[in-house]
Write a protein that holds these residues in place. Structure first.
Motif, PDB file in Angstrom:
ATOM      1  N   ALA B  47      -1.226  -6.394  -3.872  1.00  0.00           N
ATOM      2  CA  ALA B  47      -0.057  -5.878  -4.478  1.00  0.00           C
ATOM      3  C   ALA B  47       0.704  -7.266  -5.328  1.00  0.00           C
ATOM      4  CB  ALA B  47       0.682  -5.573  -3.113  1.00  0.00           C
ATOM      5  N   CYS B  48       1.160  -7.103  -6.041  1.00  0.00           N
ATOM      6  CA  CYS B  48       2.055  -7.857  -7.096  1.00  0.00           C
ATOM      7  C   CYS B  48       2.901  -8.915  -6.279  1.00  0.00           C
ATOM      8  CB  CYS B  48       2.471  -7.459  -8.207  1.00  0.00           C
ATOM      9  SG  CYS B  48       1.039  -6.788  -9.272  1.00  0.00           S
ATOM     10  N   GLY B  49       3.425  -8.300  -5.484  1.00  0.00           N
ATOM     11  CA  GLY B  49       4.660  -8.755  -4.602  1.00  0.00           C
ATOM     12  C   GLY B  49       4.227  -9.630  -3.735  1.00  0.00           C
ATOM     13  N   ALA B  50       3.038  -9.724  -3.162  1.00  0.00           N
ATOM     14  CA  ALA B  50       2.294 -10.412  -1.811  1.00  0.00           C
ATOM     15  C   ALA B  50       2.080 -11.801  -2.062  1.00  0.00           C
ATOM     16  CB  ALA B  50       1.173  -9.618  -1.592  1.00  0.00           C
ATOM     17  N   VAL B  51       1.768 -12.359  -3.574  1.00  0.00           N
ATOM     18  CA  VAL B  51       1.669 -13.774  -3.817  1.00  0.00           C
ATOM     19  C   VAL B  51       2.794 -14.596  -3.630  1.00  0.00           C
ATOM     20  CG1 VAL B  51       0.757 -15.256  -5.269  1.00  0.00           C
ATOM     21  CG2 VAL B  51      -0.373 -12.857  -5.121  1.00  0.00           C
ATOM     22  N   PRO B  52       3.056 -15.667  -2.984  1.00  0.00           N
ATOM     23  CA  PRO B  52       4.315 -16.416  -2.816  1.00  0.00           C
ATOM     24  C   PRO B  52       4.349 -17.351  -4.124  1.00  0.00           C
ATOM     25  CG  PRO B  52       2.772 -16.621  -0.941  1.00  0.00           C
ATOM     26  CD  PRO B  52       1.943 -15.873  -1.870  1.00  0.00           C
ATOM     27  N   LEU B  53       5.373 -17.043  -4.686  1.00  0.00           N
ATOM     28  CA  LEU B  53       5.908 -17.455  -6.045  1.00  0.00           C
ATOM     29  C   LEU B  53       7.318 -18.033  -5.747  1.00  0.00           C
ATOM     30  CD1 LEU B  53       4.367 -15.236  -8.739  1.00  0.00           C
ATOM     31  CD2 LEU B  53       3.478 -17.487  -7.838  1.00  0.00           C
ATOM     32  N   PRO B  54       7.479 -19.113  -6.617  1.00  0.00           N
ATOM     33  CA  PRO B  54       8.879 -19.762  -6.475  1.00  0.00           C
ATOM     34  C   PRO B  54       9.644 -19.233  -7.647  1.00  0.00           C
ATOM     35  CG  PRO B  54       7.466 -21.571  -7.367  1.00  0.00           C
ATOM     36  CD  PRO B  54       6.601 -20.230  -7.135  1.00  0.00           C
ATOM     37  N   VAL B  55       9.604 -17.988  -7.973  1.00  0.00           N
ATOM     38  CA  VAL B  55      10.275 -17.636  -8.920  1.00  0.00           C
ATOM     39  C   VAL B  55      11.000 -16.117  -8.889  1.00  0.00           C
ATOM     40  CG1 VAL B  55       8.567 -18.508 -10.831  1.00  0.00           C
ATOM     41  CG2 VAL B  55       8.425 -16.099 -10.095  1.00  0.00           C
ATOM     42  N   THR B  56      11.856 -15.735  -9.725  1.00  0.00           N
ATOM     43  CA  THR B  56      12.607 -14.375  -9.344  1.00  0.00           C
ATOM     44  C   THR B  56      11.528 -13.457  -9.640  1.00  0.00           C
ATOM     45  OG1 THR B  56      13.317 -14.293 -11.634  1.00  0.00           O
ATOM     46  CG2 THR B  56      14.794 -15.449  -9.870  1.00  0.00           C
ATOM     47  N   LYS B  57      12.026 -12.269  -9.049  1.00  0.00           N
ATOM     48  CA  LYS B  57      11.297 -10.774  -9.164  1.00  0.00           C
ATOM     49  C   LYS B  57      11.022 -10.651 -10.988  1.00  0.00           C
ATOM     50  CE  LYS B  57      10.922  -6.140  -7.921  1.00  0.00           C
ATOM     51  NZ  LYS B  57      11.554  -4.771  -7.564  1.00  0.00           N
ATOM     52  N   SER B  58      12.228 -10.605 -11.604  1.00  0.00           N
ATOM     53  CA  SER B  58      11.986 -10.506 -12.846  1.00  0.00           C
ATOM     54  C   SER B  58      11.055 -11.650 -13.613  1.00  0.00           C
ATOM     55  CB  SER B  58      13.302 -10.628 -13.651  1.00  0.00           C
ATOM     56  OG  SER B  58      13.852 -11.531 -13.777  1.00  0.00           O
ATOM     57  N   THR B  59      11.051 -12.730 -13.218  1.00  0.00           N
ATOM     58  CA  THR B  59      10.093 -13.798 -13.665  1.00  0.00           C
ATOM     59  C   THR B  59       8.702 -13.444 -13.350  1.00  0.00           C
ATOM     60  OG1 THR B  59      11.891 -15.407 -13.798  1.00  0.00           O
ATOM     61  CG2 THR B  59       9.649 -16.207 -13.937  1.00  0.00           C
ATOM     62  N   ARG B  60       8.600 -13.020 -12.351  1.00  0.00           N
ATOM     63  CA  ARG B  60       7.171 -12.612 -11.680  1.00  0.00           C
ATOM     64  C   ARG B  60       6.550 -11.374 -12.729  1.00  0.00           C
ATOM     65  NH1 ARG B  60       4.809 -12.315  -6.211  1.00  0.00           N
ATOM     66  NH2 ARG B  60       6.590 -13.549  -5.692  1.00  0.00           N
ATOM     67  N   THR B  61       7.454 -10.464 -12.856  1.00  0.00           N
ATOM     68  CA  THR B  61       7.115  -9.243 -13.605  1.00  0.00           C
ATOM     69  C   THR B  61       6.793  -9.845 -15.089  1.00  0.00           C
ATOM     70  OG1 THR B  61       8.610  -7.866 -12.343  1.00  0.00           O
ATOM     71  CG2 THR B  61       7.962  -7.096 -14.534  1.00  0.00           C
ATOM     72  N   HIS B  62       7.490 -10.682 -15.592  1.00  0.00           N
ATOM     73  CA  HIS B  62       7.425 -11.231 -17.010  1.00  0.00           C
ATOM     74  C   HIS B  62       5.987 -11.970 -17.147  1.00  0.00           C
ATOM     75  CE1 HIS B  62       7.764 -13.667 -20.517  1.00  0.00           C
ATOM     76  NE2 HIS B  62       7.338 -14.762 -19.659  1.00  0.00           N
ATOM     77  N   HIS B  63       5.611 -12.762 -15.972  1.00  0.00           N
ATOM     78  CA  HIS B  63       4.177 -13.240 -15.966  1.00  0.00           C
ATOM     79  C   HIS B  63       3.206 -12.573 -15.729  1.00  0.00           C
ATOM     80  CE1 HIS B  63       5.577 -17.600 -16.258  1.00  0.00           C
ATOM     81  NE2 HIS B  63       6.422 -17.263 -15.185  1.00  0.00           N
ATOM     82  N   LEU B  64       3.216 -11.528 -15.031  1.00  0.00           N
ATOM     83  CA  LEU B  64       2.021 -10.563 -14.927  1.00  0.00           C
ATOM     84  C   LEU B  64       2.219  -9.590 -16.047  1.00  0.00           C
ATOM     85  CD1 LEU B  64       3.409  -9.227 -11.378  1.00  0.00           C
ATOM     86  CD2 LEU B  64       1.008 -10.062 -12.122  1.00  0.00           C
ATOM     87  N   ARG B  65       2.954  -9.510 -16.822  1.00  0.00           N
ATOM     88  CA  ARG B  65       2.965  -8.644 -18.023  1.00  0.00           C
ATOM     89  C   ARG B  65       2.022  -9.478 -19.156  1.00  0.00           C
ATOM     90  NH1 ARG B  65       6.036  -8.473 -22.579  1.00  0.00           N
ATOM     91  NH2 ARG B  65       7.629  -9.601 -21.383  1.00  0.00           N
ATOM     92  N   ILE B  66       2.338 -10.577 -19.183  1.00  0.00           N
ATOM     93  CA  ILE B  66       1.683 -11.682 -20.080  1.00  0.00           C
ATOM     94  C   ILE B  66       0.081 -11.740 -19.757  1.00  0.00           C
ATOM     95  CG2 ILE B  66       1.277 -14.047 -20.920  1.00  0.00           C
ATOM     96  CD1 ILE B  66       4.172 -14.359 -20.864  1.00  0.00           C
ATOM     97  N   LEU B  67      -0.156 -11.635 -18.663  1.00  0.00           N
ATOM     98  CA  LEU B  67      -1.756 -11.775 -17.998  1.00  0.00           C
ATOM     99  C   LEU B  67      -2.180 -10.347 -18.201  1.00  0.00           C
ATOM    100  CD1 LEU B  67      -1.313 -13.559 -14.465  1.00  0.00           C
ATOM    101  CD2 LEU B  67      -2.421 -14.507 -16.558  1.00  0.00           C
ATOM    102  N   ARG B  68      -1.488  -9.275 -18.155  1.00  0.00           N
ATOM    103  CA  ARG B  68      -2.369  -7.950 -18.437  1.00  0.00           C
ATOM    104  C   ARG B  68      -2.218  -7.750 -19.782  1.00  0.00           C
ATOM    105  NH1 ARG B  68       0.983  -3.469 -19.838  1.00  0.00           N
ATOM    106  NH2 ARG B  68       2.747  -4.463 -18.722  1.00  0.00           N
ATOM    107  N   GLU B  69      -1.426  -8.225 -20.767  1.00  0.00           N
ATOM    108  CA  GLU B  69      -1.515  -7.892 -22.227  1.00  0.00           C
ATOM    109  C   GLU B  69      -2.284  -8.871 -22.739  1.00  0.00           C
ATOM    110  OE1 GLU B  69       2.973  -6.380 -22.898  1.00  0.00           O
ATOM    111  OE2 GLU B  69       2.576  -8.164 -23.913  1.00  0.00           O
ATOM    112  N   ALA B  70      -2.731  -9.960 -22.249  1.00  0.00           N
ATOM    113  CA  ALA B  70      -3.909 -10.804 -22.486  1.00  0.00           C
ATOM    114  C   ALA B  70      -5.256 -10.343 -22.371  1.00  0.00           C
ATOM    115  CB  ALA B  70      -3.602 -12.226 -22.131  1.00  0.00           C
ATOM    116  N   GLY B  71      -5.368  -9.423 -21.538  1.00  0.00           N
ATOM    117  CA  GLY B  71      -6.716  -8.988 -20.935  1.00  0.00           C
ATOM    118  C   GLY B  71      -7.090  -9.704 -19.804  1.00  0.00           C
TER     119      GLY B  71
END
Lengths: 107, 107
Positions: B47-71
Motif C-alpha cells: 500500500a502506497c501509504g505504508a512506506v514512512p516518508l518525510p513528505v506530505t501526502k500530495s508530494t508522495r502522490t507526485h513521486h509515485l506518479r513519476i515512478l509509474r509514468e517512467a515505467g
C-alpha cells in the motif's frame, strides 16, 4: 615540444559519490550521449569538444560539469584542451551492473 | 466480503520505457526510498501509504506518479487503497544490472 601542463578539475572522491547524483547526471539525453562516447572511446579520454552534440558550447560545458561533480567523469586540462575520462572503475566498484545496464539500454 | 474492484493506472508498456526517464525517476532520495521498500516488500505490492516518508501526502502522490509514468512501478487501486509493485521483470529485461546496482548502492 614539451608536454602540456595537466590539471585535474575538482571531483568527488569515490567515497563522496552519491547514487542519487549519479542517476540524475545520467538521466539526460545529452549527458548519456557524452557518457556513451566516453565508454567507447580510448581509455586515456577524449577531448570534450570532439563529441558531436546538438547544443551550444556553454550548454556542453554545463553538462560536463554535472557529470564531473556527480563523479561520473574525470576532467583534466592539457594546455587549452579539456579531456574527459569515464570513471568506470569507481562506478563499477560502487554500483556493479549500473553502468553496463545503462550503456546497453535498447531505449 | 467481495474482493475490491481493481484498476491498474496508466503506465508505459515495456517497449515504451525510456532509460533517461527511468534514471530521472530513480535519481531522487524519496523515490529511491519508495523503490527500496518495494524491492524488499511482498511481490503482490505494498500500500502506497505504508512506506514512512518525510513528505506530505500530495508530494508522495507526485513521486509515485513519476515512478509509474517512467515505467518503474505499476499502481493499481483496490477499493480505496493504492497498491504499488516494482516492475522488476521489465527493468531487468531492458537494463540488466541497473536495478541491482542501484538497490545495492552503499551511498
Amino acid at each position: 615540444m614539451p608536454a602540456a601542463e595537466q590539471t585535474v578539475l575538482p571531483q568527488p572522491s569515490r567515497a563522496e559519490i552519491r547514487i542519487e547524483q549519479v542517476l540524475q547526471a545520467l538521466g539526460d539525453p545529452v549527458r548519456l550521449t557524452l557518457v556513451r562516447a566516453l565508454a567507447t572511446g580510448p581509455a586515456v579520454g577524449i577531448a570534450c569538444g570532439a563529441v558531436p552534440l546538438p547544443v551550444t558550447k556553454s550548454t556542453r560545458t554545463h553538462h560536463l560539469r554535472i557529470l564531473r561533480e556527480a563523479g561520473v567523469i574525470t576532467m583534466r586540462t592539457e594546455g587549452t584542451r579539456r579531456i574527459a575520462v569515464l570513471r568506470r572503475d569507481d562506478l563499477d566498484a560502487l554500483y556493479p551492473g549500473l553502468l553496463d545496464g545503462v550503456l546497453g539500454a535498447p531505449h
